[in-house]
Design a protein around this motif. Structure first.
Motif, PDB file in Angstrom:
ATOM      1  N   LYS A 194       0.827  -1.212   0.000  1.00  0.00           N
ATOM      2  CA  LYS A 194       0.000   0.000   0.000  1.00  0.00           C
ATOM      3  C   LYS A 194       0.866   1.268   0.000  1.00  0.00           C
ATOM      4  O   LYS A 194       0.528   2.259  -0.620  1.00  0.00           O
ATOM      5  CB  LYS A 194      -0.898   0.006   1.248  1.00  0.00           C
ATOM      6  N   ASP A 195       1.977   1.214   0.733  1.00  0.00           N
ATOM      7  CA  ASP A 195       2.827   2.409   0.853  1.00  0.00           C
ATOM      8  C   ASP A 195       4.271   1.948   0.930  1.00  0.00           C
ATOM      9  O   ASP A 195       4.663   1.215   1.846  1.00  0.00           O
ATOM     10  CB  ASP A 195       2.454   3.178   2.131  1.00  0.00           C
ATOM     11  N   SER A 196       5.068   2.360  -0.035  1.00  0.00           N
ATOM     12  CA  SER A 196       6.454   1.888  -0.110  1.00  0.00           C
ATOM     13  C   SER A 196       7.374   2.578   0.891  1.00  0.00           C
ATOM     14  O   SER A 196       8.529   2.186   1.060  1.00  0.00           O
ATOM     15  CB  SER A 196       7.001   2.085  -1.528  1.00  0.00           C
ATOM     16  N   ASN A 197       6.876   3.636   1.574  1.00  0.00           N
ATOM     17  CA  ASN A 197       7.711   4.373   2.531  1.00  0.00           C
ATOM     18  C   ASN A 197       7.756   3.617   3.865  1.00  0.00           C
ATOM     19  O   ASN A 197       6.911   3.811   4.739  1.00  0.00           O
ATOM     20  CB  ASN A 197       7.163   5.779   2.730  1.00  0.00           C
ATOM     21  N   VAL A 198       8.773   2.757   4.011  1.00  0.00           N
ATOM     22  CA  VAL A 198       8.846   1.923   5.223  1.00  0.00           C
ATOM     23  C   VAL A 198       9.426   2.670   6.411  1.00  0.00           C
ATOM     24  O   VAL A 198       9.429   2.154   7.526  1.00  0.00           O
ATOM     25  CB  VAL A 198       9.677   0.638   4.962  1.00  0.00           C
ATOM     26  N   SER A 199       9.935   3.894   6.201  1.00  0.00           N
ATOM     27  CA  SER A 199      10.519   4.656   7.321  1.00  0.00           C
ATOM     28  C   SER A 199       9.438   5.081   8.324  1.00  0.00           C
ATOM     29  O   SER A 199       9.750   5.492   9.434  1.00  0.00           O
ATOM     30  CB  SER A 199      11.270   5.879   6.810  1.00  0.00           C
TER      31      SER A 199
END
Length: 919
Positions: free
Chosen positions: A295-300
């Protein structure tokens, strides 16, 4: 979502403070990295970074003392202990180290909470004198020694702290106490400094006084990270400490208590997920990360918070491959590194300074993944050869000399591993360091990438260097046991740190590392009672009631600390996944944490609860079936030409698959070291001893004198055959001595039984002993030669009746040598394997014209000698009541029919080998 740190920086800017001149004091170093990151987003021109310190660093700077590692403190405390304790009362270092750690923790607590030392130590001594368990007016030596410890506590503390202060060193508590003492002079010299305390919650008395002192003198700002839902609820543990600060600090009587937020009540998606076992949680975390990053590639924005540190490696191995950036804040404890088990085992086998080594210890060391590659030779691995030699020769104990005889090319390595350390820690440390160097050289010579293994070696090299320094500085390590104790202490505290992207990628951390940090998505593992919170652990010499009276922390405060950390993680998060173990693991697990129950009861959020389990494929239990291919038939023909033994045929009756593995494929059982003499070895010794006794008497009539001579030689004969069969395994002690005595007793009892028969006027003529028999069998439909072969233990003539006898060292009952229907003899192994074997022997001897029928055949069971000779018998069928013990031509003709049927089945190419279900 604006994080707590960023909101603090924005507020400081609004106050018109110059950020680069500020002194930021945070609960952890980790938070400082994020503070710099958020600061960079708020400035439009380069500035010098402000001073950023963890609370421990700030207090250390304030005190002027250097924080000593825990292991050094134990040595320094022992130094104090022996200087204050008479020589006859002194404990060894290894004994002292078992309780010194608890004492250090208590000293630490007393100092951090600024408890008057005279008061608490005198109080403890008085309590112990009142409470000692003896009602006698005169105290025993045991009670005197017990009370002496409590009397000396104050002097231990005083001398120990004075010694540390003289050298400008200290433990955490002493540093805090000294920092408070130095606060006034510090404030005089830092009028231009502005301190910013942010994200604190549980403060000890020393921290509280330092912060209050700075606030009172307008040298500090403090920012709490607390939610209205927690601080306004008088029973909520997440606000326990902050409520106390608000009500008890003089500063807040005139100043507003700001920074109470209302983020917790904002809508959140919270899931409570029960998963069996730790590995199940690790695998599910991987699956969850896979779904979230779709859903969201921003794992930070995602944090994985591990409730148990040893879940780290399974989680790292479960992270999806597409997540390439991650930061592991928590280190991997060295005790979970493979090398740790090797050195633990090496220290364990040397701590008794043995002259010889137990074979399992030798095999374990030689086969360890860290050592095994060092034994590689051109054609084979030397450690494999040594292990094979131990197993082949049945060696239970080995000396280093014997090990060296097995290899010339690696004798130096054998010496490093097994030569005596003479209970000398210095020698032990030298050997361990040299082994690390050898492992390093081996990895460097190998062309493959061994960066992780080399990192392990570096950390262990550092650890052993620390141990060497401690040993040479203090000279208190007098034995390998003491060295092992300190090795374990260091191992439990040392970690292997990971290199990652501190501000990018997935964040993996422990609960304490999450302080001050905020994430949109949080995954928390091991939220079970006994873990989060840890429960009523009280590893202290100070009784609970004394702690309460002196305002020292107990499990109640410890639980409140973890409650705050748990709820603070939830404060600004939008998605929360709380994982707990549903299975009971030893003393913990199985019961979900009270935190989860509290979340459900308070009713602020809709908690979705579910239990999940891994997909376990249904494996249909099918009986193995081996098709008789042309190559299998070819092997059957070869086997038929060599000959079937009665035992191989009964093995087929028991389970055709075992017969296939053993006789067709030639797969033998693993040759293990026979540590305790096995049943088959015992049987072989009895057979071989009786063969040596009776073989010279073939064709002769047995006399009492023969048997008396045999009895005199029994011990020597049994010893000879045990030595032949048991190789270098000893039988002079333990279970083996008992089994050796049993073998003698069996033979003597049998000889006594023979003497009793002769004394009753019976005549026994020995016809043959251990006679090899072999016959050809013609079977209709089979055009290749078939043989039956076997060794008959004994054939004699008892009062004119020929007997074919098979010896059994185990227990056999009369009903196990009898049959009812002939068709059953090749179908039921448990009931009919014994009569099948003895009829095979009788059948072969008849075919070779070695006997004249009728005869008797049966078993002598050495574990059931009272029953004497157990004769084969044909039980009466429904129309006949007579039990027939004589073996006639008719008997053997009926047996021949069943025997040929069995062999035909084995050789039939259309009938596959099908596994039998064994009970």
């Amino acid at each position: 979502m604006i994080s707590f740190i960023k909101s603090v920086l924005i507020d400081l800017q609004k106050k018109g403070l110059n950020l680069e001149d500020l002194y930021f004091i945070l609960p952890s170093k980790r938070a400082g990295v994020f503070l710099k990151h958020h600061l960079s987003t708020l400035i439009d021109h380069p500035i010098f970074a402000p001073h950023i310190l963890s609370s421990e660093e700030f207090v250390e700077e304030l005190s002027g003392l250097q924080n000593l590692p825990n292991t050094d403190l134990i040595f320094r405390l022992y130094e104090t202990y022996i200087s204050l304790t008479s020589k006859e009362d002194q404990e060894s270092f290894e004994s002292f180290s078992t309780w010194a750690q608890i004492l250090l923790q208590d000293f630490n607590e007393i100092d951090r909470y600024l408890i008057p030392q005279d008061h608490i130590f005198d109080y403890l001594k008085a309590i112990k004198e009142l409470n000692h368990w003896s009602l006698e007016p005169e105290q025993t030596d045991l009670i005197k020694n017990h009370l002496k410890f409590w009397k000396h506590l104050k002097s231990y503390y005083t001398a120990f702290t004075e010694n540390l202060l003289t050298s400008k060193q200290g433990y955490q508590g002493l540093i805090y106490r000294e920092a408070v003492d130095n606060l006034e002079s510090y404030m005089e010299n830092c009028k231009a400094k502005t301190h910013v305390f942010l994200g604190f919650n549980a403060l000890n008395t020393a921290e509280s006084q330092i912060i209050q002192g700075l606030l009172k003198n307008d040298l500090a700002h403090i920012y709490w990270d607390i939610d209205k839902a927690f601080i306004d609820d008088h029973v909520h543990d997440a606000g326990w400490f902050t409520r106390q600060h608000r009500s008890k600090w003089n500063y807040f009587k005139s100043q507003p208590f700001n920074w109470v937020t209302q983020h917790y009540t904002e809508p959140k998606q919270i899931e409570a997920i029960g998963i069996p076992k730790l590995v199940g949680q690790a695998k599910y975390i991987g699956q969850l990360l896979d779904e979230l990053t779709e859903k969201d590639s921003n794992v930070s924005k995602i944090a994985v918070v591990l409730g148990e540190e040893h879940l780290l490696l399974p989680v790292l191995n479960s992270i999806p491959n597409h997540i390439t950036k991650l930061n592991v804040t928590m280190g991997l404890p060295l005790q979970f590194v493979p090398l740790a088990s090797f050195f633990e085992e090496l220290l364990s086998i040397h701590k008794t300074n043995p002259k010889q080594f137990y074979y399992k210890d030798v095999i374990s060391i030689l086969s360890h993944p860290s050592i095994y590659p060092l034994f590689d030779a051109e054609t084979s691995n030397v450690s494999e050869d040594i292990v094979a030699y131990i197993q082949k020769n049945n060696i239970v104990y080995m000396t280093v000399g014997e090990l060296n005889q097995l290899t010339t090319s690696h004798s130096k390595l054998i010496d490093l591993l097994f030569s005596s350390w003479n209970d000398n820690p210095r020698k032990a440390l030298e050997h361990c360091s040299e082994l690390i160097l050898k492992m390093k050289w081996n990895f460097e010579d190998d062309k493959q990438n061994h960066s992780l293994e080399l990192e392990y070696l570096y950390r262990f090299n550092t650890l052993f260097n620390q141990l060497s320094q401690l040993e040479s500085t203090y000279k208190y390590l007098k034995s390998i046991v003491a060295l092992q104790s300190i090795y374990r202490e260091l191992l439990s505290s040392e970690t292997l740190d990971f290199k990652g992207e501190p501000l990018e990628g997935l964040q993996i951390m422990g609960m304490l590392e999450s302080r001050v940090l905020d994430f949109e998505t949080v995954i928390i593992s091991s939220v079970n009672e006994g873990i989060l919170p840890s429960g009523k652990t009280n590893n202290s010499f100070i009784p609970f009631d004394v702690k309460i009276e002196n305002h020292l922390p107990t499990f109640k405060e410890k639980d409140a600390v973890y409650t705050y950390h748990f709820y603070r993680l939830l404060q600004r998060a939008k998605n929360v996944y709380i994982l707990y173990n549903t299975e009971i693991d030893a003393l913990k697990g199985g019961e979900k944490s009270r935190f989860l129950t509290q979340l459900e009861v308070e009713g602020i959020h809709d908690i979705k609860s579910r239990i999940i389990s891994p997909d376990v494929p249904i494996i249909e239990q099918k009986l193995t079936e081996i098709i008789k291919t042309p190559s299998v038939i070819e092997q059957i023909k070869v086997l038929s030409g060599k000959g079937y033994s009665p035992s191989s045929l009964t093995n087929y009756i028991r389970n055709p698959i075992d017969f296939y593995y053993d006789k067709i494929l030639g797969i033998k059982e693993f040759d293990e070291v026979e540590e305790n003499i096995a049943a088959n070895t015992l049987g072989s010794v009895i057979h071989n001893s009786l063969e040596d006794f009776y073989k010279p008497l073939e064709g002769s009539i047995l006399t009492v004198d023969h048997l008396k001579d045999f009895k005199k030689c029994t011990k020597a004969m049994v010893t000879k055959h045990f030595e032949d069969l048991y190789n270098k395994g000893g039988f002079s002690q333990g279970k083996n001595l008992i089994i050796f005595e049993i073998a003698q007793r069996y033979i003597l009892n049998f000889l006594n039984l023979e003497i009793e028969s002769l004394n009753q006027g019976r005549e026994i003529k020995i016809l043959s002993i251990e006679s090899d028999e072999s016959i050809d069998i013609a079977i209709d439909g089979l055009d290749f030669p078939i043989k039956l072969k076997g060794k008959v233990d004994r054939v004699d003539m008892f009062d004119g009746v020929v007997r074919v006898i098979d010896y059994k060292s185990g227990k056999v009952e009369q009903n196990k040598v009898e049959i009812v229907e002939w068709e059953d003899i090749t179908t039921d192994y448990i009931k009919y394997s014994k009569p099948f074997q003895i009829l095979c022997y009788a059948y072969m001897m008849r075919q070779n014209n070695r006997i004249k029928l009728p005869i008797e055949a049966g078993i002598i069971s050495f574990k059931n000698l009272n029953e004497g000779f157990l004769k084969f018998g044909k039980k009466p069928s429904s129309h006949s009541r007579k039990k027939d013990h004589l073996i006639t031509d008719e008997t053997l003709d009926n047996f021949e029919i069943e025997l040929k049927k069995l062999i035909s089945e084995i050789c039939n190419s259309k009938l596959n080998f099908i596994e039998k279900e064994l009970d």
